[in-house]
Design a protein around this motif. Structure first.
Motif: not given
Length: 277
Positions: A208-211, A215-217, A228-229, A235-236
């Motif tokens: 998440e830090a790299e994303l 600028g992904f979020f 969460r997604n 997890h799946r």
């Protein structure tokens, strides 16, 4: 020729009801029946008046043995009879297979209904057999009259005709289930233990830090839902430790680019393909 699943280092199952092919028409079908029998540990093959004789020489033998695909030992041990009565004389209980109702007031069973009690009675010392008729016509009424019960198959009512070897295969499968259960012959090899929650969370934080840096979020208001997604998606997968290490390494390479040795290899490859040299 043997199949990919053949393993002569393992003990071969034997026994079960006798498989009695009544007036079979094609040598190749006898070979395929032997293969189906070997698949499920059936070992008593009896032939009643094969149309082409019993092919121990020439092209007929070659065709039967090729179709058996490694189950030639059953063809070599097959017993030959001139009549159904002679073929079943030593049996205590006899099934006859048919695709149509014959009006003989016998119990009518599917293979899954017939094989469990047969397995119990064979284990107690009885000898059982199953009649299979000629490919084109099936058993005649006199053949069926010799049997204690009928086996039939739950098939498409508009197309109930089964290939001879298919009928043997379906019955053999239910025999195996009755004697061995639905035990799988092998299980997946677990090469890595499941990732701990600590390991997974560390990976999520890194990803998440790299994303975030890329600028992904966007828009920012959707970041919590997107996180969460992403986490639920991983997890799946039921991540193992090796999975996490592999994903982590992939993302590092995408972020940092090729290693120094990889750059040299890429440069050499490009030089070798330069049309001006």
């Amino acid at each position: 020729m043997t199949g990919a699943g053949t393993n002569h280092s393992k003990e071969s199952l034997e026994g079960g009801p006798a498989i009695i092919l009544v007036r079979p028409q094609l040598a190749v079908n006898i070979g395929m029946c032997a293969r189906a029998m070997a698949n499920f540990g059936l070992s008593d093959l009896r032939l009643v008046s094969p149309r082409e004789g019993w092919p121990r020489t020439g092209a007929l033998k070659k065709g039967a043995y090729a179709a058996a695909a490694g189950a030639v030992h059953l063809l070599e041990k097959a017993k030959l009879y001139d009549s159904v009565e002679a073929a079943v004389a030593d049996l205590n209980y006899l099934f006859a297979t048919t695709a149509r109702e014959r009006g003989q007031f016998k119990p009518i069973l599917t293979p899954s209904e017939a094989m469990p009690p047969a397995a119990a009675r064979i284990a107690a010392g009885e000898r059982h057999g199953i009649l299979f008729g000629p490919e084109r016509t099936g058993l005649d009424n006199d053949d069926i009259a010799l049997a204690d019960a009928i086996i039939t198959f739950p098939v498409n009512p508009a197309y109930a005709s089964l290939n001879l070897a298919q009928a043997v295969l379906l019955t053999g499968y239910e025999w195996m289930r009755a004697t061995s259960g639905d035990v799988k012959p092998f299980a997946p090899v677990e090469r890595s233990p499941a990732a701990s929650r600590e390991m997974a969370l560390s990976f999520f934080n890194f990803l998440e830090a790299e994303l975030e840096r890329a600028g992904f979020f966007r828009p920012v208001t959707k970041k919590p839902v997107m996180q969460r997604n992403l986490r639920n998606m991983f997890h799946r997968m039921q991540l193992t430790e090796q999975d996490v290490r592999t994903w982590w390494g992939m993302i590092v390479r995408l972020v940092e680019g090729p290693r120094a040795d990889a750059k040299k290899t890429m440069a050499a490859d490009q030089s070798d393909s330069d049309p001006l040299e």
